[in-house]
Write a protein that holds these residues in place. Structure first.
Motif: not given
Length: 298
Positions: A186-201, A239-242, A292-296
């Protein structure tokens, strides 16, 4: 989306939330206000009358618990459970928000969003379905007038939102979801092409592609489903597409970052750990550690 928004805003009439909304609405407007967006998000109101200062404090205390912060309004210091500046300052060197459309998923009361204003984003949007946290945001924004958009929506709505994002933050949410790969999609689909996700878990140590699945609770929290190794988390992201995942930091949560204060009315980290072994939770699991990660998105 507008139907969901309308339904969610009815929550503001709940009997435990309506008094907060009424108190915020009763606050006077203040014109001579200066704002500082540093470790403590601070508001200074010139010539604040004592009766207004008392009303502000009474309103703030209606909204316990304050999880994220800290905030200051003149002499009133809201000492939140989390010293959120620690996480924000850890992440700040790793993002560029200038001119970008930015979302914070699970934004709580907006502390991180307020801090991000200093980076001159094109637009800031917070997602969180909590009526309490929305009220806390409204209270702080009554003074700051930030222009931040706060949506009482969840991560499941991101991919259906009216537009895509250049940068998404999702901090401390993934372990609350029973389908972490689905959430990442869902987060992947919400990003523009070239977008970045910053996540911690939460994470567990180890090189294997595995995760911990608590039987009932983890650190006294009931809705914790999967706690992965770093390699397992990377696999979820792929698996989510990043396209690529960069590990920014690994950090154990300590009693300086999360602790009980006068601004929460619940237990905190010290109550969640084994009193005889701070490296274990009360359930016997490894104590909370975050990656803490950054996914592209290519």
């Amino acid at each position: 989306m507008n139907e969901i928004r309308a339904e969610r805003h009815k929550w503001l009439r709940w009997k435990n939330i309506a008094p907060l909304q009424e108190a915020i609405a009763a606050l006077p407007a203040f014109e001579d206000v200066s704002v500082s967006l540093k470790d403590t998000v601070s508001v200074d109101i010139e010539g604040l009358a004592q009766e207004d200062a008392q009303r502000i404090e009474e309103t703030a205390r209606l909204m316990l618990p304050w999880r994220k912060g800290p905030f200051r309004i003149n002499n009133l210091f809201i000492d939140s459970e989390w010293q959120s500046q620690i996480k924000y300052n850890l992440l700040e060197p790793h993002f560029d928000l200038d001119g970008k459309i930015v979302g914070d998923i699970g934004c709580n009361n907006g502390y991180y969003l307020f801090r991000m204003l200093a980076h001159r984003p094109k637009k800031l949007i917070g997602f969180d379905p909590s009526a309490l946290y929305y009220s806390q945001f409204q209270f702080i924004d009554h003074f700051i007038r930030s222009g931040i958009v706060y949506e009482m929506l969840g991560v499941e709505h991101v991919e259906h939102y009216e537009h895509r994002f250049d940068v998404l933050f999702c901090l401390g949410v993934l372990y609350h979801r029973s389908d972490p790969v689905g959430m990442l999609k869902s987060l992947f689909k919400g990003l523009n092409k070239g977008g970045e996700l910053i996540l911690d878990t939460f994470m567990i140590d180890g090189e294997e592609d595995v995760c911990l699945t608590p039987k009932e609770r983890y650190s006294k929290i009931p809705n914790i489903y999967f706690i992965p190794t770093v390699n397992a988390l990377k696999n979820w992201c792929h698996r989510a597409g990043f396209d690529r995942v960069e590990v920014l930091e690994i950090k154990k949560t300590d009693l300086n970052e999360q602790r009980k204060t006068d601004w929460i009315n619940t237990q905190s980290l010290e109550d969640f750990l084994d009193p005889e072994d701070s490296d274990r939770t009360v359930e016997g699991y490894p104590a909370p550690k975050r990656v803490y990660i950054k996914a592209f998105k290519a």
